[in-house]
Structures are given as C-alpha cells and as structure tokens.
Design an enzyme around this catalytic site. Structure first.
Site, PDB file in Angstrom:
ATOM      1  CG  MET A 512      -1.659  -1.224   1.476  1.00 10.01           C
ATOM      2  SD  MET A 512      -3.322  -1.113   0.894  1.00 10.01           S
ATOM      3  CE  MET A 512      -4.047  -0.117   2.160  1.00 10.01           C
ATOM      4  CB  CYS A 513       0.825   4.335  -1.916  1.00 10.50           C
ATOM      5  SG  CYS A 513      -0.531   5.312  -1.360  1.00 10.50           S
ATOM      6  CB  THR A 514      -0.608   4.571   3.519  1.00  9.53           C
ATOM      7  OG1 THR A 514      -1.114   3.263   3.440  1.00  9.53           O
ATOM      8  CG2 THR A 514      -1.605   5.570   3.015  1.00  9.53           C
TER       9      THR A 514
END
Lengths: 650, 210
Positions: A512-514
C-alpha cells in the site's frame, strides 16, 4: 470686546476609543444580555495642568476604563466625569426612542442633584455624561450618541471681556495644581478662592475650563454652575474663565428678569457633529474586532511583507484567486492544502471516496481522533471533513468536499456504467470549474483520467507520488499551451511503455502506498506547492521550457527525492508521442468519444495501448529483442549443438 | 545620554515631547513647500490625552484629523499612541486609521486595516507609495497598555534600538532634556508617524541635525 447678548459656549465632544466598544460588547454578551437598564460609566478629560493650546475644544474620553467602578483612576493626568450608558437591544429602539424626552430626564436628574447642594465643591454632580448606544455584535458596528446635559438659565453678558491679571491666573493655577480637582470657586473680597458653602455677598466666581480655546469662549460645563447661581438668587456676577495654558478671561453676566426658579428650565446637550449637526455616530470597528477579518488581514499582511521586502514582483492576487482541485484528501491532500493556505489560496475542493480511519490522524493533519468514530463508528467522510478542517483553520476559506471515486483505468465498469459514468461527469465539471489540479491519490491508475482531463480542459496539473522512501513531484506539460509540441514537457505516464492497470487488487499490506516513511509525504507536498507557485509566477508560460525560470528562479519539471541517502534530483523529460495519457491519439479519441472512450480504456488497457501506439511499440520492442537474441547465436558461443541449453536461456 | 531611553526618562519628558509634536507637526505637501498654508489647513489635532496605567506606564494618545481635499464631509482620522516598550526598551508607535464621513445627520467612521483601503486622495496627500510600504513593518496586536483585545496596528520595535544607536547624535553638550527631545523627534520621524505617513512629519529643529 463689548456685548449684551447671551454668552457663547464651546460644546463638549466625546472621543470614544475602540476599547470602549470592546468592553461594552463583552458586557453585553456576558453580563447584560438583554438587560437594557442603565450602567454606570465614566469618561475623562485632560487635567487643566497638562492642557496645551491644541486642546481647543472640551473633549471627554471614553475607553475600556469607562466601565471600571474604581474612582479617580488617573489622578495627575485626568479628571473623571460620571454618568450612565443606556444600551438598547435593537437598532429600531435606538432610532425611535424619544431623544428629547430622554435628554430632559437626564437633565432633570442633574437638576434635582444640584437643587440639594449648597456648594459647588462636588464638580461631578454638576456635569454628568450620558450615552445612548446600540451594539451590533455580529458586525461590530456601534451606534452611539453622547449627551452632556446643560441646564439653561437666561444670563446676559454685559460689558467687556477682559484678560485676567497674572496674579489671579497664578492664584488659580496654584489651587488647581495643588488640591483635588474642583471646577468652580467663589472669590472672596480678599482674593481667596473658596469652594465651600456659597457666600451671598461675593459675586465673582472662577470656572476652571477643561479646554484651552483660543477664541476666549468657555466650555458649556459652565452653564450648570450658572443655573445653580441663578437658583441661589445671584443676579449679577463676574465670571473668571480660567484656562491653564491659554487666555483666561473675565466677564460680567446679568440674570434676565424672566428667570423663574419654579419653572422647568430648557435642557440641551446632545453632542453635535463636526459640522454642528445633531445626530448619532456610527463606528464600524469590524476591522479591529472581528476575529475572522483579523485573520484574513493578518494572513494577507504576512504575504504582503514577503512581496514588499523580498519579492516585489510577486503577484499575490493571482495565487489567491486560483481555484484548487485536490484529488485525494489523504496524507498528501492534507499537507498540500495546508501549504497552499500559507500562500493565501482561499478556494479548495477535495475529492475523496474514503472515510477517516484510525490510522489517519497521526499522518494526516486535517483529521483528529474524534473523526475516526463519527457517524456511528464509520468515521467522517474525508473529503467533507478536510473541507471543514480548512475552514476551522482559516474561516475565510471557501472549501468543499466531493465524495466520489475517481474512475480508474484497469478497473472495469459494469455494463450499466451507472456510478462510474456519473463520477466521470462530475469530475469533468470539477475540472472545468477549477484552475489547478493536484494529483494526490494513492494509486497510479487513479491518476490516468485526471491526467487526460487536465490536458483536455487546459488546466495546470501538479502531481505528487510517494514510494516507501522516495517521492516524485512534477508538473505536467500542457498540450494546449505549448507552441511546439516537440518541446512539450511530459506527464506522469510519459516514461511508461505499458498503460496503467489495476495495481490495487490483491495488493498486500506492505504494497500500500501509505507504507512510506512518514516524512516523505510532507516533503513531497511542500515541494508540490512550491513548484506550483513558482510555475504560476513565471513571466510567460508559453515561452518557458523545462528548467525555465520564474520570479523565484528555476521551475523544474520533476523532482525525484530519495530518503535512503537524502538526495533529490531535478529531471526534465519531454512528452512521449505514444504516451497513454497525453499523446495526441489519446486526447483526440477522448475529444471525440468522451465517456465511451474512457469506459473502453477502463475495461481493457489493451484498447488504450492500441490507440496510443504502445501496442505497436511493444511489438517492435519484442521483435527487436527477438532479433537481438537471434544475433546472439549459440554458434558463436562455440557450444555443441547437441547440448540442450534452451532451458536456462529462456 | 546613552543611546537608549529608559522608561523613567521616557515618562519624564513624554509630555514635553508631545507638546513639541503638537506644535511642530507639518503636512508637507508634495506640490508646495513644507508647512504651506493650504495643506496645513487640511489637518488638525482633534484629541491629545495622556494616561498612566499600572507601574508608572505613561502614554499619550493623539488624534489627527485630515480633511479630504475635495470632499468636505469626509476625513481621515489617525489615532496614535506613544508608549514605552519594556522588552525592546524603546518607544513604540501604535496607531489606528478611520475614515469618517458625515452624511445627513449621522457621522460614520470605519476602521481601516490596510493602507490600500484608504481613499486615494488621502494616500496622495499623505505621501503613501509602495517604496515606503516596503520598509515599514506593520504588525497587528492588542495595545500593550490596554486590557482589551481590540486591534491596533503598530510599528514593530525590533529594529528601533539599533537604528537609533546608528544615528550617533547624542554626543553633544546639550541639556539632557534637549537630548531626550532630539531622540524622541528622530524616533517619531523614523519609527512613528514618519514611517507611516512621511508627509505628516515633525519639522526637525536644527540642533538635532548638527
């Protein structure tokens, strides 16, 4: 100067400092509320000792201390004058109240007071101050009208007006300087100033003026003392009008025969305007009192200081008036909007389809813990909450949120197209109504349609994307603004040889990009905003290329940063003629077919690759690599044909 | 005198300086000579008071009224105070600007927070131009002598002491009073009215320049 007419007077003016209104507003809100009974107030005038010739007319000052109950707050410098304020609850009441009746009532109060007195010692009883007010606390407008009631008695001035002798002047000065303030004295035959019980045989009186009018006129406060003398049966008197730093004068007054102490006297005293007209005053002190306007001014001032001191050419209005569309209201959206606020941007729209989750507030500065469990535990919609938060930070902001999923390439739409088509239409209209679009979503594919729309609607597009410990910040070249397409800067997709596709399905948590180093987002966001501001402060958009310069020097095309070694680099690449988002083929197909084109692309990325020519490129690449492979003949390796190496070569 | 003004000396000479200020302020019109009668008649002092608050903090409050050159019912009110800043140990100039208009039987005043809000005639008359604004650091805050929160503008005193020091003008054999008055005058023209409205300045006595 000789005359036989009624004496002339200088009428009192009020000077009302804004702190008077601030204190009144506070009282009204916290204590009086709708109570409109009168409140005791006081004003002050300069002590005669410190008057100069510029204190030309009598002025009574009102400020925050007017509501203090303590008496004589500032002995040496000022003299206090007491009275009452009536604060009405409505503007109608303020306007319609019978002013004449009101003044008469106030005057009669003074009258009753002085009828009881047998001396002039208590100056405060002789001259009182009254105010009628209405406080518009929403707009910080104050309507007010002061009255300094004076009671008329028919005296006629006879003979000449003379300057007083230096001896008398210094005698009064001594008295005024060395004793508690008294305003009116009787002068005995042996030249003693007395202020006790009136003696019927001495008919010279000294009045201490609170102004130094150079035209020899006396302030209207004398009138109530004159009435008092008339009541006490004085018929012919000498008045010394003492002015501390001005021409003190002496003149004779005779009481007209028609004076009847049993008749109610005429009462005057509503304050007049600078032009001598009777009427109330209106003070609009919103700029000094309204927190919203103060914030607005202070924000602008901070920016103007930058303009005045550092960058005179800076066009702040241009920044301020731009409407900003933020696609994504997560970590990047939060930081980008906050930095834009700092630049004075006022108009924001957030697009996001998510709700605030428990992991958000620590990384996303527009959200708080309470937002995570709002709406029965579901959490606030991010787009709406972000807009609300910006307004809380700065009330002058126009911010709104759109709860909406951005149609993503590689994420097929069902046959009815319902939601996706509707989202597409809404997104188009948002592009139409904004000036700049920031791409701040958490996936690659969600940026494709906005990239296409940015070109089609001729908008400035700034893109920020994060990796675990790296970031990319760039501005998209603009196909409509560049004269020479060969020089046009590329977009996010210009370096790709495949069309974007679904990267979200089956993604593991660590993909996930977070999952990024927490500082990356704020670094990238700040750079994105600064890149944008530099970009729009360029002298001319059309003529600047790549590393073009602006008011703030350079405007790079891309900045890529890496936290593993704390480095960043500026990159500059031109558009790719087969780009899946900004190539002419894509844009013209979009222009012709709109939603149908977008839908086809979403359902099948191959379709897009065919249109933009990437399929062809891929084929050519494959052929090229095949031919390279062929060239790398096994013969040349000098190996035996019989041995089977194909397994490890493939 | 050192290059610094103590609160005691400030209190001691404030009224003398204020009297000097009332007497020598001129409106230097660009189109004529300083003190020219026509521009002089456009302004007047409409209030001057002094107030002492806790711990011997003394300040003066003055108001100047500048009449609109063409429109007799309009005027600009500049209210200002001269007080002593304990932290920066120097005088500080707080001010407010109002535009006042008398319509029929009502006098309306409106507080302005930016010079841009001023009528252009006033800007012209008072010599406002962008160059001045560049060097004038105007801040907003409540008045440091007032318990209320209403806003004043003020010229931030952070540079005052250094600049006053740089004037190097106090090594003369003049009386202490004259030295303090010279200090006040230079301060007022640099960090007071002179910084805000350069044409509404004090005529500097020749002694201060020698």
């Amino acid at each position: 100067m000789s005359s036989s007419s009624p004496p002339k007077f200088n009428y009192i003016n009020s000077f009302v400092d804004t702190s008077f209104f601030a204190t009144l507003a506070d009282l009204k809100l916290n204590k009086l509320k709708l109570d409109s009974s009168r409140i005791r107030i006081k004003g002050y005038s300069s002590h005669p000792n410190i008057l100069t010739k510029f204190n030309d007319s009598p002025i009574i000052n009102f400020d925050y201390s007017s509501f203090d109950s303590a008496e004589h707050s500032d002995h040496g410098n000022n003299i206090d004058w007491y009275g009452y304020i009536y604060n009405t609850n409505t503007i109608e009441e303020f306007k319609n109240i019978d002013k004449q009746k009101m003044l008469r009532k106030w005057g009669e109060e003074i009258l009753e007071n002085i009828q009881q007195l047998d001396s002039t010692e208590d100056y405060a009883s002789f001259n009182q101050v009254f105010a009628l007010t209405f406080s518009d606390l929403k707009k910080f407008k104050f309507y007010y009208w002061f009255a300094f009631p004076s009671i008329h008695s028919p005296w006629i001035q006879v003979g000449e007006v003379n300057h007083v002798s230096p001896e008398v002047q210094s005698m009064i000065r001594y008295e005024v300087s060395n004793t508690a303030f008294k305003q009116f004295f009787q002068l005995t035959n042996d030249y003693q100033l007395v202020s006790g019980k009136l003696h019927p045989n001495f008919n010279t009186f000294a009045f201490v003026d609170i102004c130094n009018n150079q035209n020899l006129t006396t302030s209207s406060q004398l009138k109530n003392y004159l009435y008092f003398l008339a009541l006490r049966d004085f018929k012919s008197i000498n008045i010394i009008s003492y002015k501390a730093d001005g021409p003190s004068v002496q003149f004779q007054l005779k009481l007209a025969d028609n004076f009847n102490k049993n008749e109610l006297p005429k009462i005057q005293g509503w304050e007049r305007s600078a032009h001598g007209k009777l009427g109330p005053k209106l003070a609009d002190v919103g700029a000094l009192s309204d927190p919203k306007r103060l914030a607005e001014q202070a924000v602008d001032l901070n920016l103007r200081l930058m303009k005045w001191r550092i960058a005179p050419e800076l066009n702040l209005d241009d920044i301020k008036k731009k409407k900003v569309l933020l696609l994504g209201a997560g970590t990047l959206g939060s930081y980008v909007s906050r930095t834009l606020l700092g630049w004075g941007v006022r108009n924001f729209t957030f697009v996001d389809n998510g709700r605030v989750s428990y992991s958000n507030p620590v990384r996303q500065p527009l959200y708080f813990f309470k937002d995570c469990y709002a709406e029965n535990g579901k959490g606030e919609w991010k787009a709406l909450q972000a807009a609300k938060a910006l307004k809380e930070i700065f009330p002058d902001v126009q911010a709104k949120g759109e709860i909406m999923e951005i149609p993503m390439i590689g994420h097929p739409v069902d046959s009815s197209d319902g939601n996706a088509k509707e989202s597409f239409a809404r997104l188009c209209s948002l592009f139409e109504t904004h000036d700049v679009v920031f791409l701040l979503t958490d996936s690659r594919e969600s940026r494709w349609l906005p990239t296409v729309l940015g070109q089609s609607y001729n908008k400035t597009v700034i893109n920020a994307a994060l990796g675990f410990d790296s970031y990319l910040v760039m501005r998209h070249g603009n196909v409509q603004k560049e004269d020479f397409d060969a020089q046009r800067l590329g977009c996010y997709y210009c370096s790709d040889v495949v069309a974007p596709e679904d990267s979200l399905s089956d993604r593991t948590l660590d993909q996930m990009c977070t999952v990024t180093r927490p500082g990356v987002a704020s670094i990238a966001s700040s750079l994105a905003v600064e890149l944008y501001v530099s970009l729009i402060q360029r002298a001319s958009f059309e003529t600047s290329k790549g590393q073009s310069s602006s008011l703030f020097d350079e405007v790079p095309h891309q900045i890529r940063g890496f936290l593993h070694n704390f480095s960043s680099m500026k990159l500059h690449n031109l558009n790719y003629k087969h780009c899946s988002a900004c190539s002419h083929a894509v844009l013209s197909n979009f222009r012709e077919s709109g939603w149908d084109f977008v839908k086809n692309c979403m359902n099948d990325t191959k379709y897009l690759e065919d249109i933009c020519g990437l399929s062809q490129v891929q084929r050519e690449a494959e052929m090229a690599s095949q031919s390279a492979l062929n060239d790398l003949s096994l013969d040349e390796l000098g190996l035996d044909d019989n041995e089977d190496f194909s397994e490890w070569i493939s | 005198m050192e290059y610094e003004l103590t609160n005691t000396r400030f209190n001691q000479y404030l009224l003398a300086f204020n009297k000097h200020l009332l007497e020598t302020t001129v409106l230097d019109s660009s189109d004529s000579h300083p003190g020219d009668k026509q521009s002089q008649s456009l302004f007047s002092f409409t209030n001057s008071t002094v107030k002492t608050v806790a711990q011997e903090k003394k300040y003066v409050l003055n108001q100047i009224k500048v009449r609109h050159p063409e429109s007799p019912n309009r005027s600009l009110l500049v209210t200002f105070t001269i007080s002593y800043d304990d932290f920066f140990t120097c005088p500080v100039f707080y001010f407010r600007i109002f535009e006042e208009v008398e319509i029929e039987n009502e006098t309306k005043s409106r507080a302005l927070l930016t010079i841009e809000d001023m009528d252009e005639s006033f800007q012209h008359l008072l010599g406002i131009h962008s160059e001045i604004r560049k060097f004038t650091n105007i801040s907003f805050d409540s008045h440091h002598m007032s318990p209320t929160s209403d806003i004043w503008m003020y010229l931030h005193p952070c540079d005052t002491k250094d600049v006053m020091r740089s004037f190097k003008m106090f090594h003369r054999n003049t009386s202490e009073e004259q030295q303090v008055l010279d200090y006040f005058t230079l301060w007022y023209n640099t960090f007071g009215m002179g910084a805000l409205f350069p044409r509404l300045c004090l005529r500097i006595k020749p002694t201060a320049l020698s």
